[in-house]
Design an enzyme around this catalytic site. Sequence first.
Site, mmCIF file in Angstrom:
data_model
loop_
_atom_site.group_PDB
_atom_site.id
_atom_site.type_symbol
_atom_site.label_atom_id
_atom_site.label_comp_id
_atom_site.label_asym_id
_atom_site.label_seq_id
_atom_site.Cartn_x
_atom_site.Cartn_y
_atom_site.Cartn_z
ATOM 1 N N LYS A 1 32.781 -9.508 -1.320
ATOM 2 C CA LYS A 1 32.112 -10.474 -2.188
ATOM 3 C C LYS A 1 32.003 -9.918 -3.603
ATOM 4 O O LYS A 1 32.005 -8.682 -3.750
ATOM 5 C CB LYS A 1 30.739 -10.819 -1.623
ATOM 6 C CG LYS A 1 29.823 -9.617 -1.578
ATOM 7 C CD LYS A 1 28.545 -9.909 -0.870
ATOM 8 C CE LYS A 1 27.662 -8.687 -0.849
ATOM 9 N NZ LYS A 1 28.306 -7.487 -0.274
ATOM 10 N N TYR B 1 23.432 -11.344 -4.321
ATOM 11 C CA TYR B 1 22.582 -11.052 -3.165
ATOM 12 C C TYR B 1 21.374 -11.989 -3.128
ATOM 13 O O TYR B 1 20.974 -12.471 -2.061
ATOM 14 C CB TYR B 1 22.104 -9.608 -3.202
ATOM 15 C CG TYR B 1 23.145 -8.607 -2.784
ATOM 16 C CD1 TYR B 1 23.427 -8.395 -1.433
ATOM 17 C CD2 TYR B 1 23.838 -7.856 -3.725
ATOM 18 C CE1 TYR B 1 24.379 -7.465 -1.044
ATOM 19 C CE2 TYR B 1 24.784 -6.928 -3.343
ATOM 20 C CZ TYR B 1 25.059 -6.731 -1.999
ATOM 21 O OH TYR B 1 26.007 -5.817 -1.621
#
Length: 373
Positions: free
Chosen positions: A140, A225
């Site tokens: 990611k 996140y």
Amino acid sequence: MKTRRSFLQKAGVSALALSLPTIPRVSFSKTQSNPIFYQNEKPLRVAIMGLGSYGTRVAKAMKDCKRAKLVGLVSGTPSKIESWKREYNIEDKNCYNYENFDQIKDNPDIDAVYVITPNGLHKEHSIRAARAGKHVICEKPMATTAADAAEMIRVCDEMGVKLLIGYRMHFEANTLDVVRKRKAGDFGQIKFFQGLSGFIIGDPTQWRLDPVLSGGGAMMDIGIYSINGARYMIGSEPLWVTAQEVKTDPVKFKEGIDETITFQMGFPDEVVASCLSTYSMNYLDKFYLNGIKGFAEMQPSTGYGPIEGRTHEGPLNHPHVTHQTTQMDEMAAMILDGKEAEIPVDGWEGLKDMRIIEAIFEAVKTGEKVVLV
């Protein structure tokens, strides 16, 4: 900003709404979600593409895997190939550089490629791996634009390979405990989420501060996140975002590289998330989820070490297991056995985060609320 504006235009982003590309969804069969369950003991044979610091962390974690095995390497640095071959006992025939990588299609000893190169190369490298017939695990953020993420999904679907995104927290025991408690109604109706994600970044010449290679600054690195955490903690998708940017060092954080962004996301039922993403403050790794019957607080919430926290009922105390070890064993079961992750880690999950990141950048630029549709 010029860099953000160009990629927002490329992805077809409107200041008022962002549309999810229409792509056939790949469905995976459901099997037992937890604990790890295997239909057979065949290992997933993985090549790591990109032998930097995080690639090293993944490789070391895989030494303890029960189901995934590191068997191949892809790097543009010959000295890294040589040292890794010795460290991990990798055969010459399973080593590639970026020029001859496409020859991996003729190698039956490699099942999947884990792409851990800079963000701006994720699309190219993932598509090359898929076209070579290999399953793709991509770190990611999935890409630097929603359009690129959608193309990655399309090609992997076309080639009949699975595309998974490196959301290691989706397999972490304390994180899963909180999500399960929320699903069970332990917190009651959810009202609020807070996510704080940040650290002081060092070397100003690193690729993370290059807008072409990174696609952005702190948001693409650490801010994702809080975005992703808000979604799995709250258990729904945001309807809108607002955002504000602060930049104290325009030399280090040049055009196209965000330093600090505060952002808000509105979810169904009037749930609000308030988040911070920064490259200029340390000790920011905290999630807080509030419901009418209870709460969950996690700090650290996403770091590489033990995840610590508590709820209104007491501490979270599941033992720490290296996140990447659990992640790779779970992903092996997904690829080989058709297991389904309790919190999704497929390409669609990555695409949703990319849409939100683009909306946040648009909100910073316009000063307006951006609606997600």
